[in-house]
Design a protein around this motif. Structure first.
Motif, PDB file in Angstrom:
ATOM      1  N   THR A   1       0.710  -0.985   0.020  1.00  0.00           N
ATOM      2  CA  THR A   1      -0.372  -0.301  -0.018  1.00  0.00           C
ATOM      3  C   THR A   1       0.993   1.110   0.503  1.00  0.00           C
ATOM      4  OG1 THR A   1      -1.578  -1.079   1.087  1.00  0.00           O
ATOM      5  CG2 THR A   1      -2.078   1.447   1.461  1.00  0.00           C
ATOM      6  N   CYS A   2       0.140   2.454  -0.735  1.00  0.00           N
ATOM      7  CA  CYS A   2       1.376   3.526  -0.843  1.00  0.00           C
ATOM      8  C   CYS A   2      -0.037   4.634  -0.405  1.00  0.00           C
ATOM      9  CB  CYS A   2       1.883   3.496  -2.270  1.00  0.00           C
ATOM     10  SG  CYS A   2       2.943   5.099  -1.883  1.00  0.00           S
ATOM     11  N   ILE A   3       0.400   5.732   0.162  1.00  0.00           N
ATOM     12  CA  ILE A   3      -0.545   6.697   0.719  1.00  0.00           C
ATOM     13  C   ILE A   3      -0.141   8.416   0.279  1.00  0.00           C
ATOM     14  CG2 ILE A   3      -1.821   8.243   1.980  1.00  0.00           C
ATOM     15  CD1 ILE A   3      -2.156   5.575   3.182  1.00  0.00           C
ATOM     16  N   VAL A   4      -0.341   8.557  -0.718  1.00  0.00           N
ATOM     17  CA  VAL A   4      -0.083  10.413  -1.016  1.00  0.00           C
ATOM     18  C   VAL A   4      -0.503  10.904  -0.205  1.00  0.00           C
ATOM     19  CG1 VAL A   4       1.129  12.006  -2.952  1.00  0.00           C
ATOM     20  CG2 VAL A   4       1.657   9.766  -2.816  1.00  0.00           C
ATOM     21  N   TYR A   5       0.272  11.894   0.948  1.00  0.00           N
ATOM     22  CA  TYR A   5      -0.517  13.363   1.293  1.00  0.00           C
ATOM     23  C   TYR A   5      -0.269  14.570   0.640  1.00  0.00           C
ATOM     24  CZ  TYR A   5      -2.605  16.762   4.963  1.00  0.00           C
ATOM     25  OH  TYR A   5      -2.437  17.274   5.075  1.00  0.00           O
TER      26      TYR A   5
ATOM     27  N   ALA B   1      -3.769  16.940  -7.833  1.00  0.00           N
ATOM     28  CA  ALA B   1      -4.317  16.895  -6.272  1.00  0.00           C
ATOM     29  C   ALA B   1      -3.456  18.160  -5.739  1.00  0.00           C
ATOM     30  CB  ALA B   1      -3.261  15.422  -5.815  1.00  0.00           C
ATOM     31  N   GLU B   2      -4.154  18.393  -4.312  1.00  0.00           N
ATOM     32  CA  GLU B   2      -3.900  20.001  -4.171  1.00  0.00           C
ATOM     33  C   GLU B   2      -3.846  19.911  -2.685  1.00  0.00           C
ATOM     34  OE1 GLU B   2      -7.938  21.975  -4.119  1.00  0.00           O
ATOM     35  OE2 GLU B   2      -7.339  22.427  -6.454  1.00  0.00           O
ATOM     36  N   ARG B   3      -3.707  20.780  -1.688  1.00  0.00           N
ATOM     37  CA  ARG B   3      -3.351  21.002  -0.152  1.00  0.00           C
ATOM     38  C   ARG B   3      -4.528  20.440   0.156  1.00  0.00           C
ATOM     39  NH1 ARG B   3      -4.364  24.057   3.601  1.00  0.00           N
ATOM     40  NH2 ARG B   3      -2.821  24.018   5.822  1.00  0.00           N
ATOM     41  N   THR B   4      -3.705  19.706   1.299  1.00  0.00           N
ATOM     42  CA  THR B   4      -4.558  18.487   2.314  1.00  0.00           C
ATOM     43  C   THR B   4      -5.167  17.250   1.125  1.00  0.00           C
ATOM     44  OG1 THR B   4      -6.868  19.388   1.656  1.00  0.00           O
ATOM     45  CG2 THR B   4      -4.917  20.076   3.152  1.00  0.00           C
ATOM     46  N   SER B   5      -4.680  16.854   0.167  1.00  0.00           N
ATOM     47  CA  SER B   5      -5.926  15.543  -0.763  1.00  0.00           C
ATOM     48  C   SER B   5      -4.930  14.658  -0.355  1.00  0.00           C
ATOM     49  CB  SER B   5      -5.214  16.679  -2.088  1.00  0.00           C
ATOM     50  OG  SER B   5      -6.038  17.012  -2.832  1.00  0.00           O
ATOM     51  N   THR B   6      -5.207  13.489   0.019  1.00  0.00           N
ATOM     52  CA  THR B   6      -4.572  12.363   0.188  1.00  0.00           C
ATOM     53  C   THR B   6      -4.917  11.636  -0.738  1.00  0.00           C
ATOM     54  OG1 THR B   6      -5.059  12.638   2.853  1.00  0.00           O
ATOM     55  CG2 THR B   6      -4.800  10.005   2.037  1.00  0.00           C
ATOM     56  N   LEU B   7      -4.064  10.463  -1.459  1.00  0.00           N
ATOM     57  CA  LEU B   7      -4.895   9.474  -2.462  1.00  0.00           C
ATOM     58  C   LEU B   7      -3.545   8.453  -2.168  1.00  0.00           C
ATOM     59  CD1 LEU B   7      -3.016  11.992  -5.482  1.00  0.00           C
ATOM     60  CD2 LEU B   7      -5.008  11.500  -5.024  1.00  0.00           C
ATOM     61  N   LEU B   8      -4.420   7.195  -2.306  1.00  0.00           N
ATOM     62  CA  LEU B   8      -4.128   5.755  -2.298  1.00  0.00           C
ATOM     63  C   LEU B   8      -4.359   4.866  -3.113  1.00  0.00           C
ATOM     64  CD1 LEU B   8      -4.111   3.625   0.189  1.00  0.00           C
ATOM     65  CD2 LEU B   8      -6.761   3.377  -0.935  1.00  0.00           C
ATOM     66  N   PHE B   9      -2.252   4.252  -3.343  1.00  0.00           N
ATOM     67  CA  PHE B   9      -1.949   3.622  -5.182  1.00  0.00           C
ATOM     68  C   PHE B   9      -1.915   2.436  -3.393  1.00  0.00           C
ATOM     69  CE2 PHE B   9      -0.735   8.117  -4.975  1.00  0.00           C
ATOM     70  CZ  PHE B   9      -1.037   7.796  -6.870  1.00  0.00           C
ATOM     71  N   SER B  10      -2.449   1.681  -4.042  1.00  0.00           N
ATOM     72  CA  SER B  10      -2.857   0.084  -3.973  1.00  0.00           C
ATOM     73  C   SER B  10      -1.729  -1.184  -4.423  1.00  0.00           C
ATOM     74  CB  SER B  10      -4.607  -0.693  -2.571  1.00  0.00           C
ATOM     75  OG  SER B  10      -3.787  -1.582  -2.449  1.00  0.00           O
ATOM     76  N   GLU B  11      -1.637  -1.053  -4.769  1.00  0.00           N
ATOM     77  CA  GLU B  11      -1.027  -2.197  -5.276  1.00  0.00           C
ATOM     78  C   GLU B  11       0.703  -2.694  -4.922  1.00  0.00           C
ATOM     79  OE1 GLU B  11       0.317  -0.480  -9.002  1.00  0.00           O
ATOM     80  OE2 GLU B  11      -1.217   0.952  -9.400  1.00  0.00           O
ATOM     81  N   ASP B  12       1.320  -3.859  -5.583  1.00  0.00           N
ATOM     82  CA  ASP B  12       2.678  -4.314  -4.994  1.00  0.00           C
ATOM     83  C   ASP B  12       3.316  -3.489  -5.371  1.00  0.00           C
ATOM     84  OD1 ASP B  12       0.731  -6.152  -3.750  1.00  0.00           O
ATOM     85  OD2 ASP B  12       1.153  -8.142  -5.288  1.00  0.00           O
ATOM     86  N   GLY B  13       4.379  -3.166  -5.389  1.00  0.00           N
ATOM     87  CA  GLY B  13       5.348  -2.539  -5.572  1.00  0.00           C
ATOM     88  C   GLY B  13       4.612  -1.398  -6.759  1.00  0.00           C
ATOM     89  N   GLY B  14       5.794  -1.498  -7.285  1.00  0.00           N
ATOM     90  CA  GLY B  14       5.300  -0.589  -9.135  1.00  0.00           C
ATOM     91  C   GLY B  14       6.264   0.901  -8.485  1.00  0.00           C
ATOM     92  N   ALA B  15       5.637   1.680  -8.787  1.00  0.00           N
ATOM     93  CA  ALA B  15       6.452   2.987  -9.336  1.00  0.00           C
ATOM     94  C   ALA B  15       4.942   4.841  -8.163  1.00  0.00           C
ATOM     95  CB  ALA B  15       7.048   3.630 -10.178  1.00  0.00           C
TER      96      ALA B  15
END
Length: 94
Positions: A11-15, A30-44
Motif C-alpha cells: 500500500t502506498c499513500i500520498v498526502y 492533487a492539491e493541498r490536503t489531498s490524500t491519494l491511495l495507491f494499492s499495488e504490489d510495488g511499482g512506482a
C-alpha cells in the motif's frame, strides 16, 4: 519524476501538504490536503509539480493482515486489549 516503490510494499499513500500537481499516468490532480491511495504490489508513483510547486509525504508499507481495534489514541488488536491499555493508562503504568 518517478519514485520506485519496493515490490514488498502493498500500500502506498500520498498526502499533499503544500502546492499542487498531478500523479500517475492518469494525471490525477492533487492539491493541498489531498490524500491519494495507491494499492499495488510495488511499482512506482509518478508525479509532476504544478506552477506553485509540490510538497507531499509518500508513505508505503506492508498490510498488517491482523485485526485492528482503536479507542481514542489507543490502537491494539482486540477490544479486550484496548480496555487493558486504558486501565494501565489510568493506573499510571503507561
Amino acid at each position: 519524476y518517478t519514485h520506485n516503490i519496493p515490490k514488498e510494499m502493498e500500500t502506498c499513500i500520498v498526502y499533499v501538504y503544500e502546492g499542487e500537481g498531478t500523479f500517475t499516468s492518469k494525471e490525477v490532480k492533487a492539491e493541498r490536503t489531498s490524500t491519494l491511495l495507491f494499492s499495488e504490489d510495488g511499482g512506482a508513483v509518478s508525479f509532476t509539480a504544478g506552477d506553485k510547486g509540490l510538497k507531499f509525504m509518500l508513505l508505503a508499507g506492508k498490510k498488517l493482515k491482523e485485526p485492528v481495534a482503536w479507542h481514542g489514541p489507543f490502537v491494539m488488536n482486540t477490544q479486550e486489549e484496548i480496555m487493558e491499555c486504558i486501565r494501565d493508562y489510568q493506573n499510571g503504568k503507561l
